[in-house]
Motif scaffolding. Structure first.
Motif, mmCIF file in Angstrom:
data_model
loop_
_atom_site.group_PDB
_atom_site.id
_atom_site.type_symbol
_atom_site.label_atom_id
_atom_site.label_comp_id
_atom_site.label_asym_id
_atom_site.label_seq_id
_atom_site.Cartn_x
_atom_site.Cartn_y
_atom_site.Cartn_z
ATOM 1 N N TYR A 85 8.774 9.566 -2.916
ATOM 2 C CA TYR A 85 7.957 10.318 -3.918
ATOM 3 C C TYR A 85 6.693 8.875 -5.656
ATOM 4 O O TYR A 85 6.439 9.231 -5.677
ATOM 5 C CB TYR A 85 7.699 11.448 -4.443
ATOM 6 C CG TYR A 85 7.739 12.733 -3.670
ATOM 7 C CD1 TYR A 85 7.162 12.822 -2.714
ATOM 8 C CD2 TYR A 85 8.753 13.409 -3.625
ATOM 9 C CE1 TYR A 85 7.316 13.731 -1.557
ATOM 10 C CE2 TYR A 85 9.471 13.850 -3.473
ATOM 11 C CZ TYR A 85 8.259 14.453 -2.022
ATOM 12 O OH TYR A 85 9.401 15.472 -0.864
ATOM 13 N N GLU A 104 0.609 -1.231 -0.207
ATOM 14 C CA GLU A 104 -0.114 -0.011 -0.191
ATOM 15 C C GLU A 104 0.939 1.681 -0.184
ATOM 16 O O GLU A 104 1.881 1.255 0.569
ATOM 17 C CB GLU A 104 -0.861 0.421 1.516
ATOM 18 C CG GLU A 104 -1.743 -1.139 1.308
ATOM 19 C CD GLU A 104 -3.069 -0.996 2.369
ATOM 20 O OE1 GLU A 104 -2.412 0.104 3.527
ATOM 21 O OE2 GLU A 104 -3.944 -1.451 2.457
ATOM 22 N N ARG A 105 0.645 2.394 -0.800
ATOM 23 C CA ARG A 105 0.805 3.006 -1.386
ATOM 24 C C ARG A 105 0.825 4.306 0.434
ATOM 25 O O ARG A 105 -0.773 4.124 0.772
ATOM 26 C CB ARG A 105 1.224 4.147 -2.035
ATOM 27 C CG ARG A 105 1.475 3.554 -3.426
ATOM 28 C CD ARG A 105 1.236 4.136 -4.735
ATOM 29 N NE ARG A 105 1.614 3.688 -5.920
ATOM 30 C CZ ARG A 105 1.937 4.003 -6.306
ATOM 31 N NH1 ARG A 105 1.156 5.075 -7.297
ATOM 32 N NH2 ARG A 105 2.522 3.115 -8.071
ATOM 33 N N PRO A 106 1.564 5.234 0.969
ATOM 34 C CA PRO A 106 1.270 5.808 2.129
ATOM 35 C C PRO A 106 0.303 6.765 1.611
ATOM 36 O O PRO A 106 0.485 7.734 0.227
ATOM 37 C CB PRO A 106 2.885 7.014 1.977
ATOM 38 C CG PRO A 106 3.843 6.512 0.711
ATOM 39 C CD PRO A 106 2.899 5.028 0.501
ATOM 40 N N THR A 107 -0.943 7.407 2.183
ATOM 41 C CA THR A 107 -1.700 8.580 2.097
ATOM 42 C C THR A 107 -1.446 10.000 1.903
ATOM 43 O O THR A 107 -0.538 10.208 2.629
ATOM 44 C CB THR A 107 -2.791 8.544 2.887
ATOM 45 O OG1 THR A 107 -2.056 9.157 4.183
ATOM 46 C CG2 THR A 107 -3.802 7.080 3.726
ATOM 47 N N PRO A 108 -1.809 11.090 1.378
ATOM 48 C CA PRO A 108 -1.427 11.675 0.882
ATOM 49 C C PRO A 108 -0.385 12.568 2.104
ATOM 50 O O PRO A 108 0.192 13.011 2.578
ATOM 51 C CB PRO A 108 -2.379 12.917 0.101
ATOM 52 C CG PRO A 108 -3.075 11.529 -0.255
ATOM 53 C CD PRO A 108 -2.826 10.619 0.641
ATOM 54 N N ARG A 109 -1.783 12.360 3.088
ATOM 55 C CA ARG A 109 -1.385 13.514 5.044
ATOM 56 C C ARG A 109 0.238 12.513 5.321
ATOM 57 O O ARG A 109 1.539 13.672 6.408
ATOM 58 C CB ARG A 109 -2.307 12.742 5.684
ATOM 59 C CG ARG A 109 -3.046 13.843 5.508
ATOM 60 C CD ARG A 109 -4.920 13.964 6.415
ATOM 61 N NE ARG A 109 -5.738 14.308 6.313
ATOM 62 C CZ ARG A 109 -6.807 14.165 6.817
ATOM 63 N NH1 ARG A 109 -6.945 13.652 8.076
ATOM 64 N NH2 ARG A 109 -7.382 15.050 5.968
ATOM 65 N N LEU A 110 0.336 10.982 5.464
ATOM 66 C CA LEU A 110 1.589 10.506 5.911
ATOM 67 C C LEU A 110 2.184 11.158 4.841
ATOM 68 O O LEU A 110 3.290 11.116 5.904
ATOM 69 C CB LEU A 110 1.489 9.030 5.631
ATOM 70 C CG LEU A 110 2.383 8.064 6.381
ATOM 71 C CD1 LEU A 110 2.844 8.917 7.744
ATOM 72 C CD2 LEU A 110 1.563 6.918 5.812
ATOM 73 N N ARG A 111 2.519 11.157 3.552
ATOM 74 C CA ARG A 111 3.769 11.632 2.790
ATOM 75 C C ARG A 111 4.131 12.789 2.911
ATOM 76 O O ARG A 111 5.433 13.238 2.841
ATOM 77 C CB ARG A 111 3.225 11.712 0.998
ATOM 78 C CG ARG A 111 4.216 11.608 -0.277
ATOM 79 C CD ARG A 111 3.911 11.458 -0.836
ATOM 80 N NE ARG A 111 3.405 10.280 -1.444
ATOM 81 C CZ ARG A 111 3.056 9.119 -1.358
ATOM 82 N NH1 ARG A 111 4.746 9.044 -2.340
ATOM 83 N NH2 ARG A 111 2.788 8.555 -2.279
#
Length: 466
Positions: free
Chosen positions: A123, A51-58
Motif C-alpha cells: 500500500y 509506476e504504482r500499481p493501478t487500483p485493480r491490480l492492487r
C-alpha cells in the motif's frame, strides 16, 4: 572509499538537445559541425519513478496475499501459541521456559517486521521498518531490559494484530474463492439433465434456476472478496500507520530525551573540567609559584640554587601547558573543523599508548563542517577518544581496533573493541556516562558490551543533522 558519479546537468537555457552550446564568445569553434552528436545528457534517459500499481491490480495483489496468508497463517499462529504455552508451562523448570519466552519475543518481532514490510510494499504506506529496542544498559541485565521493552512494544503488537486479521481474512477469501468456483459450476447444472440441483451451501432447487443462482452466487462471492480486500486496506492503515498524535508524542519524547542527555553531558563535562583543573593544573601552578618564590629568596645568597629552582619551575610550567592543551583538546577538537573526522581519528590513534588498528571509510561529502554533521562527528570522535583512554588506563589491553562507517541516510557508525580484561561500566559522572549522554543529545544510540574477562566493545550510531 567509494566515489560518487558526476551528476548529469541539463543543457543551458535556450539550447536544444543535440546542438552544441555556444562558446563564451558566442562563436562556434572552427571545424565544428552545425549539428553535433547528442551529448551524454541527451542519450541517458531521465530516471523516472517506478509506476504504482493501478487500483485493480492492487486489489488483485491484496487478494493473492490474503489467500497466501490464509494458507500459512494458521501454521504461524499455531506455532506462536505453542511457544507461549510451552514457555509458561516450563517457566519454573530450570529456566527452560524463560529461554523459550525470549525466543518467542524474537519470533513475534520477526512476524511483526514481516507484516509491516508486507503492508508497506503493498500500500506504499511510507512507514519505517520495525526495529529491535536498543540496549540502553551494558551487560546481561541491559539485554534482559531491552527484551522486556521489546515484549511490550505497541507498534510490534499492532502489526501482529494486523497479521492475525489478515490471516482470518485470508481463510475467508479461500472459502469464498472455493464457493465462487462451485457456484460457477452450478450454473451448468441443466446440462446434466437433473431436475434438481444441490447448492454449494446446502439446499436443493430446480435445475432451471441453476444458471441464475450460479451467476448470482459467483458474483456475490467475488464482491465479498473485493470487500474483504478493501476492508483489509482500511484496517492496515489504521493499525500500521501511526496516528498524528502518536507521532507528536514520540517526537516530544525524543526531544525530551535529547535535551536531558545534553544537560547531563554538559554537567558531566563541567565536573570533569573542574576535577582536572583542581587535581592537575592548579597544584602544578601552585608548585611553580612556590618554586619561583624560593628562587627569588636565594638569588642573591645562592645564585646556583636559584638557577636550579628556576629551571625546575620552567619544566613544571611546560608540563602545565601540556596538561592545559590536553584539557582543551578534550573540550573541543579543532582538527575536526580543520581536517575532518578521518584526520582527527588518525591523530588520536597516533597519540594512543596502545597500538590502534584504524579502519575509517566515509562517503565523500557525507561529513564535514558544511554538511550538517559537525555534532555527529564530535560525538563519534569523543566516544572513540574515551574508549581508547579507558583501554590504555583500565583494561590492560595490548591492542585496539576502531571501525568507522557512513551508513545509509548520512548516519555515522563507529565500533571500538579492545582485547582487555573487560568489566567496563557506565558510572554516573564518569567518562562513559558523559559520552553516552553526548551521543544521546545528538540523537544517536550508545551500546557497551564489556563482559568480565573481555573483550570490551563500544558501538555508537549518530545521525547527521539535516
Amino acid at each position: 572509499m567509494t566515489t560518487n558519479p558526476t551528476p548529469l546537468t541539463p543543457p543551458p537555457a535556450g539550447v536544444t538537445p543535440g546542438t552544441p552550446a555556444p562558446s563564451a564568445s558566442g562563436v562556434r569553434a572552427p571545424g565544428a559541425p552545425a549539428s553535433a552528436a547528442p551529448t551524454v545528457a541527451d542519450t541517458v534517459p531521465a530516471a523516472s519513478a517506478p509506476e504504482r500499481p493501478t487500483p485493480r491490480l492492487r486489489i488483485l495483489l491484496t487478494v493473492l496475499q490474503l489467500a497466501g496468508l490464509g494458507v500459512i497463517g494458521a501454521g504461524v499462529l499455531t506455532a506462536l501459541s505453542s511457544l507461549l504455552a510451552a514457555g509458561l508451562a516450563t517457566a519454573l523448570v530450570f529456566g527452560i521456559g524463560l529461554v523459550i519466552l525470549v525466543g518467542l519475543v524474537y519470533a513475534l518481532f520477526g512476524v511483526g517486521w514481516f507484516e509491516v514490510a508486507r503492508a508497506d510494499g503493498l500500500y506504499d504506506l511510507g512507514v519505517e521498518r520495525l526495529r529491535l529496542r536498543p540496549q540502553t544498559r551494558p551487560g546481561f541485565g541491559g539485554w534482559l531490559r531491552a527484551i522486556g521493552r521489546q515484549s511490550i512494544d505497541g507498534r510490534m503488537w499492532r502489526a501482529l494484530v494486523n497479521f492475525t486479521l489478515a490471516c482470518i481474512a485470508g481463510a475467508i477469501v479461500l472459502r469464498l474463492l472455493w464457493s465462487g468456483i462451485l457456484w460457477a459450476i452450478t450454473a451448468f447444472a441443466p446440462l446434466t439433465g437433473s431436475e434438481t440441483v444441490q447448492g454449494p451451501w446446502g439446499g436443493r432447487f430446480l435445475a432451471s434456476w441453476a444458471p441464475l443462482a450460479g451467476i448470482l452466487g459467483a458474483v456475490v462471492c467475488a464482491a465479498a472478496i473485493v470487500g474483504l480486500a478493501l476492508l483489509h486496506r482500511v484496517l492496515t492503515r489504521a493499525l500500521i500507520v501511526p496516528s498524528r498524535e502518536a507521532e507528536l508524542t514520540e517526537q516530544v519524547r525524543t526531544v525530551g530525551a535529547q535535551r536531558e542527555g545534553a544537560v547531563r553531558a554538559a554537567d558531566v563535562e563541567r565536573t570533569r573540567i573542574e576535577r582536572d583543573l583542581h587535581d592537575g593544573v592548579q597544584p602544578r601552578l601552585v608548585s611553580v609559584g612556590m618554586t619561583l618564590g624560593l628562587a627569588q629568596q636565594k638569588i642573591d645568597s645562592d645564585p646556583a640554587a636559584a638557577k636550579a629552582l628556576i629551571a625546575e619551575a620552567h619544566t613544571s610550567t611546560k608540563a602545565a601547558i601540556t596538561e592545559l592543551r590536553q584539557l582543551a583538546r578534550g573540550i573541543h577538537a579543532s582538527v575536526l573543523d580543520d581536517r575532518g573526522l578521518d584526520a582527527a581519528l588518525s591523530a588520536l590513534a597516533s597519540r594512543s599508548h596502545i597500538p590502534v588498528q584504524l579502519d575509517v571509510r566515509l562517503e565523500p561529502g557525507s561529513t564535514g563542517a558544511n554538511s550538517g554533521c559537525r555534532d555527529a562527528e564530535a560525538a563519534v570522535y569523543f566516544a572513540i577518544a574515551e574508549s581508547l583512554t579507558n583501554a590504555a588506563k583500565h583494561s590492560r589491553a595490548s591492542e585496539c581496533r576502531v571501525v568507522v562507517r557512513t551508513r545509509e541516510g548520512g548516519v555515522l557508525w563507529a565500533r571500538v573493541e579492545d582485547n582487555g580484561m573487560g568489566g567496563a561500566q557506565v558510572q554516573p559522572g564518569g567518562g562513559l556516562d558523559g559520552i553516552s549522554n553526548r551521543v544521546l543529545a545528538a540523537g544517536g544510540t550508545f551500546r557497551l558490551d564489556s563482559p568480565a574477562g573481555g573483550p570490551t566493545a563500544l558501538e555508537v550510531t549518530v545521525p547527521c543533522a539535516s
